[in-house]
Design an enzyme around this catalytic site. Structure first.
Site, PDB file in Angstrom:
ATOM      1  N   ASP A  42      -4.420   0.223  -2.669  1.00  0.00           N
ATOM      2  CA  ASP A  42      -5.631   1.127  -2.774  1.00  0.00           C
ATOM      3  C   ASP A  42      -6.748   0.060  -3.269  1.00  0.00           C
ATOM      4  O   ASP A  42      -7.977   0.458  -3.261  1.00  0.00           O
ATOM      5  CB  ASP A  42      -5.650   2.100  -4.043  1.00  0.00           C
ATOM      6  N   ASP A  93       2.322  -4.057  -8.433  1.00  0.00           N
ATOM      7  CA  ASP A  93       1.563  -2.643  -8.558  1.00  0.00           C
ATOM      8  C   ASP A  93       2.197  -1.967  -7.282  1.00  0.00           C
ATOM      9  O   ASP A  93       1.581  -1.797  -6.417  1.00  0.00           O
ATOM     10  CB  ASP A  93      -0.008  -2.765  -8.075  1.00  0.00           C
TER      11      ASP A  93
HETATM   12  N1  SAM Z   1      -0.635   2.739  -9.170  1.00  0.00           N
HETATM   13  C1  SAM Z   1       0.392   3.300  -8.191  1.00  0.00           C
HETATM   14  C2  SAM Z   1       1.507   3.580  -9.281  1.00  0.00           C
HETATM   15  O1  SAM Z   1       1.547   2.977 -10.285  1.00  0.00           O
HETATM   16  O2  SAM Z   1       2.268   4.437  -8.756  1.00  0.00           O
HETATM   17  C3  SAM Z   1       0.608   2.150  -7.165  1.00  0.00           C
HETATM   18  C4  SAM Z   1      -0.461   2.048  -6.291  1.00  0.00           C
HETATM   19  S1  SAM Z   1      -0.448   1.316  -5.086  1.00  0.00           S
HETATM   20  C5  SAM Z   1      -0.871   2.535  -3.809  1.00  0.00           C
HETATM   21  C6  SAM Z   1       1.257   1.077  -4.596  1.00  0.00           C
HETATM   22  C7  SAM Z   1       1.486   0.129  -3.323  1.00  0.00           C
HETATM   23  O3  SAM Z   1       2.779  -0.385  -3.237  1.00  0.00           O
HETATM   24  C8  SAM Z   1       1.490   0.959  -1.899  1.00  0.00           C
HETATM   25  O4  SAM Z   1       0.119   0.557  -1.336  1.00  0.00           O
HETATM   26  C9  SAM Z   1       2.493   0.647  -1.312  1.00  0.00           C
HETATM   27  O5  SAM Z   1       2.396   0.631   0.167  1.00  0.00           O
HETATM   28  C10 SAM Z   1       2.995  -0.795  -1.812  1.00  0.00           C
HETATM   29  N2  SAM Z   1       4.287  -1.025  -1.471  1.00  0.00           N
HETATM   30  C11 SAM Z   1       5.421  -0.227  -1.723  1.00  0.00           C
HETATM   31  N3  SAM Z   1       6.512  -1.129  -1.512  1.00  0.00           N
HETATM   32  C12 SAM Z   1       6.218  -2.224  -1.277  1.00  0.00           C
HETATM   33  C13 SAM Z   1       6.871  -3.538  -0.964  1.00  0.00           C
HETATM   34  N4  SAM Z   1       8.162  -3.393  -0.804  1.00  0.00           N
HETATM   35  N5  SAM Z   1       5.966  -4.622  -0.590  1.00  0.00           N
HETATM   36  C14 SAM Z   1       4.905  -4.716  -0.732  1.00  0.00           C
HETATM   37  N6  SAM Z   1       4.051  -3.271  -1.083  1.00  0.00           N
HETATM   38  C15 SAM Z   1       4.925  -2.251  -1.437  1.00  0.00           C
END
Ligand code: SAM
Length: 284
Positions: free
Chosen positions: A85, A155
């Protein structure tokens, strides 16, 4: 009025009145929905779990960035895992000492849709010349990255779906090799009253890699169930011994104007509820 029910917990959860669905799609990695709610503004959820809202995003993004960066005191290079985000990237780039930020996000669609429907989160950060965005699985990136960073911020989503690998020993070993000496790693680590096993599991998996593993907490309204914890790992335990005067001087020198973070809260955030401390003590 359509309702959105978070499905993180099978027997309990929060519900949002949906004024308008802005985007809904099964991406290559997860189900992404962005909708408007009168109380929280624009809301984004992944795989049924609330990720961020316009109204309370500042709490999480400020605490996840300014605590490690101001504790370290001379951060030049930051690695962000996840964070699609853009809120973490925005806050990291507010620090004038930061020369380079690499963000490794698995899902381009999250970045694209959040830039379009939650523009205040990244606020132009993705076009900052100091930022490099890499679309890749974070666990793969840290396994073979040759670069090292002063601060690494995970994150991620919760440990379900693509985020699961970001809570493994393999990931933490990769983080360790990408961290400069004296650097610090922080990670989203769940709402401890509801997900206490995430605290104990993270503690057990990080401890073999780092001299100091700790947690700090913040109350993020839409991460329901009480305070959420941030995992903290470093080979430089002095970083958590910073006194209030040092943190205050650094905060003032940074020119930051925060809405949740403040030096007293930075220090106090590491004072955890007794039930969390007890759960960790019971591991030893
Ligand atoms: N603030 C949120 C929370 O505490 O749940 C998290 C926000 S952010 C949207 C989480 C991000 O992690 C997402 O954009 C998702 O696509 C990413 N993500 C999930 N698994 C991942 C991975 N293995 N490698 C990189 N990004 C990943």
């Amino acid at each position: 009025m359509k309702q959105y029910s978070e499905s993180l917990y099978p027997t309990w959860g929060q519900q949002f009145a949906v004024d308008e669905v802005l985007f809904e799609h099964q991406t290559d990695h997860q189900h992404l929905v962005i909708f408007k709610n009168q109380q929280w503004g624009t809301v984004m959820a992944l795989d049924g779990v609330i990720q961020t809202t316009e109204k309370d995003e500042f709490v999480y993004h400020e605490m996840m960035t300014h605590v490690p960066i101001l504790a370290h005191g001379s951060v030049q290079k930051v690695l962000i895992i996840g964070g699609g985000d853009g809120g973490i990237l925005r806050e990291v780039l507010r620090h004038k000492t930061v020369e380079r930020v690499v963000q490794v996000e698995i899902d381009q669609a999250v970045i694209d849709m959040c830039v379009q429907y939650l523009p205040g989160h990244s606020d132009g950060a993705f076009t900052d010349p100091r930022a490099e965005v890499i679309i890749k699985d974070g666990v793969e990136f840290v396994a073979d990255c040759e670069e090292q960073f002063d601060v690494i911020i995970s994150d991620s989503t919760d440990p379900i779906g693509p985020g699961e690998v970001l809570f493994t020993s393999a990931f933490y070993q990769g983080v360790k090799r990408c961290l400069k000496p004296g650097g610090v790693f922080v990670a989203q680590n769940g709402v401890s009253f509801m997900q206490l096993d995430e605290v104990t599991t993270t503690y057990q998996r990080l401890s073999p890699e780092f001299d100091q593993v700790a947690f700090y907490a913040a109350a993020v309204p839409t991460y329901v169930g009480g305070v959420m914890t941030f995992a903290w790992a470093t080979d430089n335990p002095d970083l958590t011994k910073m006194n209030r005067q040092t943190i205050t001087q650094r905060y003032q020198a940074s020119g930051l104007q925060c809405r949740y973070y403040q030096p007293e809260l930075h220090i106090g955030a590491f004072a955890l509820p007794r039930y969390i401390v007890q759960a960790i003590e019971d591991l030893n």
